[in-house]
Design a protein around this motif. Structure first.
Motif, PDB file in Angstrom:
ATOM      1  N   UNK A 273       5.981  78.508 -70.569  1.00 42.26           N
ATOM      2  CA  UNK A 273       6.573  77.655 -69.542  1.00 42.26           C
ATOM      3  C   UNK A 273       7.815  78.293 -68.917  1.00 42.26           C
ATOM      4  N   UNK A 274       8.393  79.276 -69.570  1.00 41.10           N
ATOM      5  CA  UNK A 274       9.584  79.940 -69.033  1.00 41.10           C
ATOM      6  C   UNK A 274       9.237  80.681 -67.746  1.00 41.10           C
ATOM      7  N   UNK A 275      10.207  80.747 -66.851  1.00 42.43           N
ATOM      8  CA  UNK A 275      10.024  81.439 -65.572  1.00 42.43           C
ATOM      9  C   UNK A 275      10.611  82.839 -65.664  1.00 42.43           C
ATOM     10  N   UNK A 276       9.846  83.834 -65.216  1.00 43.38           N
ATOM     11  CA  UNK A 276      10.294  85.226 -65.275  1.00 43.38           C
ATOM     12  C   UNK A 276       9.890  85.951 -63.993  1.00 43.38           C
ATOM     13  N   UNK A 277      10.689  86.952 -63.581  1.00 45.94           N
ATOM     14  CA  UNK A 277      10.291  87.758 -62.422  1.00 45.94           C
ATOM     15  C   UNK A 277       9.024  88.545 -62.718  1.00 45.94           C
ATOM     16  N   UNK A 278       8.301  88.911 -61.679  1.00 45.97           N
ATOM     17  CA  UNK A 278       7.125  89.736 -61.843  1.00 45.97           C
ATOM     18  C   UNK A 278       7.480  91.116 -62.369  1.00 45.97           C
ATOM     19  N   UNK A 279       6.488  91.815 -62.908  1.00 43.62           N
ATOM     20  CA  UNK A 279       6.718  93.109 -63.546  1.00 43.62           C
ATOM     21  C   UNK A 279       7.300  94.148 -62.593  1.00 43.62           C
ATOM     22  N   UNK A 280       6.998  94.026 -61.311  1.00 41.41           N
ATOM     23  CA  UNK A 280       7.449  95.028 -60.338  1.00 41.41           C
ATOM     24  C   UNK A 280       8.667  94.583 -59.543  1.00 41.41           C
ATOM     25  N   UNK A 281       9.262  93.448 -59.922  1.00 40.67           N
ATOM     26  CA  UNK A 281      10.405  92.897 -59.187  1.00 40.67           C
ATOM     27  C   UNK A 281      11.606  92.807 -60.128  1.00 40.67           C
ATOM     28  N   UNK A 282      12.751  93.353 -59.705  1.00 36.68           N
ATOM     29  CA  UNK A 282      13.930  93.260 -60.565  1.00 36.68           C
ATOM     30  C   UNK A 282      14.587  91.894 -60.412  1.00 36.68           C
ATOM     31  N   UNK A 283      15.600  91.653 -61.222  1.00 39.75           N
ATOM     32  CA  UNK A 283      16.256  90.345 -61.242  1.00 39.75           C
ATOM     33  C   UNK A 283      16.838  89.981 -59.886  1.00 39.75           C
ATOM     34  N   UNK A 284      17.457  90.954 -59.209  1.00 36.23           N
ATOM     35  CA  UNK A 284      18.096  90.667 -57.935  1.00 36.23           C
ATOM     36  C   UNK A 284      17.064  90.410 -56.844  1.00 36.23           C
ATOM     37  N   UNK A 285      15.946  91.108 -56.915  1.00 40.05           N
ATOM     38  CA  UNK A 285      14.875  90.827 -55.964  1.00 40.05           C
ATOM     39  C   UNK A 285      14.325  89.431 -56.139  1.00 40.05           C
ATOM     40  N   UNK A 286      14.126  89.031 -57.405  1.00 38.29           N
ATOM     41  CA  UNK A 286      13.656  87.668 -57.683  1.00 38.29           C
ATOM     42  C   UNK A 286      14.664  86.643 -57.194  1.00 38.29           C
ATOM     43  N   UNK A 287      15.953  86.942 -57.373  1.00 35.28           N
ATOM     44  CA  UNK A 287      17.001  86.023 -56.922  1.00 35.28           C
ATOM     45  C   UNK A 287      16.929  85.813 -55.415  1.00 35.28           C
ATOM     46  N   UNK A 288      16.776  86.894 -54.672  1.00 35.06           N
ATOM     47  CA  UNK A 288      16.694  86.788 -53.211  1.00 35.06           C
ATOM     48  C   UNK A 288      15.493  85.952 -52.794  1.00 35.06           C
ATOM     49  N   UNK A 289      14.343  86.207 -53.408  1.00 37.50           N
ATOM     50  CA  UNK A 289      13.138  85.444 -53.059  1.00 37.50           C
ATOM     51  C   UNK A 289      13.308  83.964 -53.365  1.00 37.50           C
ATOM     52  N   UNK A 290      13.936  83.648 -54.489  1.00 35.50           N
ATOM     53  CA  UNK A 290      14.162  82.249 -54.851  1.00 35.50           C
ATOM     54  C   UNK A 290      15.122  81.573 -53.867  1.00 35.50           C
TER      55      UNK A 290
END
Length: 231
Positions: A116-133
């Motif tokens: 159930x935990x949310x995690x970025x995709x394997x090819x996306x870093x934390x900052x990229x995931x942050x921007x998308x969110x």
């Protein structure tokens, strides 16, 4: 008909968030339990999207149907929700969502609750995931403000549950594999309160809240002026 009492609105937020998360989390559980054979990513997206639409249909007329701290923050900034009720709404949303986590924990083992935990995709870093969110949540809040608060829109009101649910379905389907597909701090924080996997949760608290505030600010400056003039 008067505005429901504060306690009634908060209870509606608890119940609506429970419905929303229960259906979404149940999709994840089914995928884990069947190895993806019974339900895949598309089914999970339907669980969250239609779960939100149904929750708004059931309780939106009582509480406003936020079920998401980022939405509450964005609506408050756009002056569509009282500032004094922001924190109580956040608490109600966390309580309802945690109830949905508890149901999964009672029925299934830790394999499901960990998933159930949310995690970025394997090819996306934390900052990229942050921007998308941030971007996805900002757009989400702007959609909500238009379909649920702007009486000039032809689809105002009756179409709100479907349009809001459709946005989440689409966003989870197209961004779930990259950003993690949260767009909701409670959706990501509640599972972590159970499984204590704190590593990535900051992305899904900061990103959606920043996006909700950004979306509320943009809508208020561009669209909200006309909406206030027409009200």
């Amino acid at each position: 008909m008067g505005k429901p009492a504060p306690g009634t609105r908060l209870l509606a937020e608890v119940m609506g968030t429970f419905i929303f998360f229960f259906l979404g989390f149940s999709g994840i559980a089914a995928s884990v339990e069947t190895g993806g054979g019974g339900i895949g990513n598309l089914g999970i997206a339907f669980g969250f999207g239609l779960g939100l639409a149904l929750a708004i249909t059931a309780f939106g007329h009582i509480s406003g149907g936020h079920f998401n701290p980022a939405v509450t923050a964005g609506l408050a900034l756009a002056r569509k929700h009282p500032n004094a009720e922001v924190i109580p709404y956040w608490v109600a949303q966390l309580v309802g969502g945690f109830g949905a986590v508890l149901v999964q924990a009672i029925v299934f083992d830790s394999t499901v609750t960990d998933a159930l935990s949310t995690k970025p995709g394997a090819t996306v870093d934390d900052w990229g995931a942050l921007v998308l969110e941030i971007v996805a949540t900002a757009l989400f809040v702007m959609v909500i403000l238009t379909v649920a608060t702007d009486k000039r829109a032809p689809w105002y009101g009756v179409m709100a549950p479907l349009m809001i649910g459709l946005y989440i379905f689409t966003a989870v389907e197209v961004l779930g594999a990259t950003s993690g597909g949260s767009f909701n701090p409670a959706r990501s924080l509640d599972p972590v309160l159970w499984n204590q996997e704190w590593g990535d949760v900051w992305i899904y608290i900061v990103g959606p809240l920043a996006g909700g505030i950004l979306g509320g600010a943009i809508w208020a400056s561009l669209v909200g002026r006309g909406a206030e003039a027409e009200s």
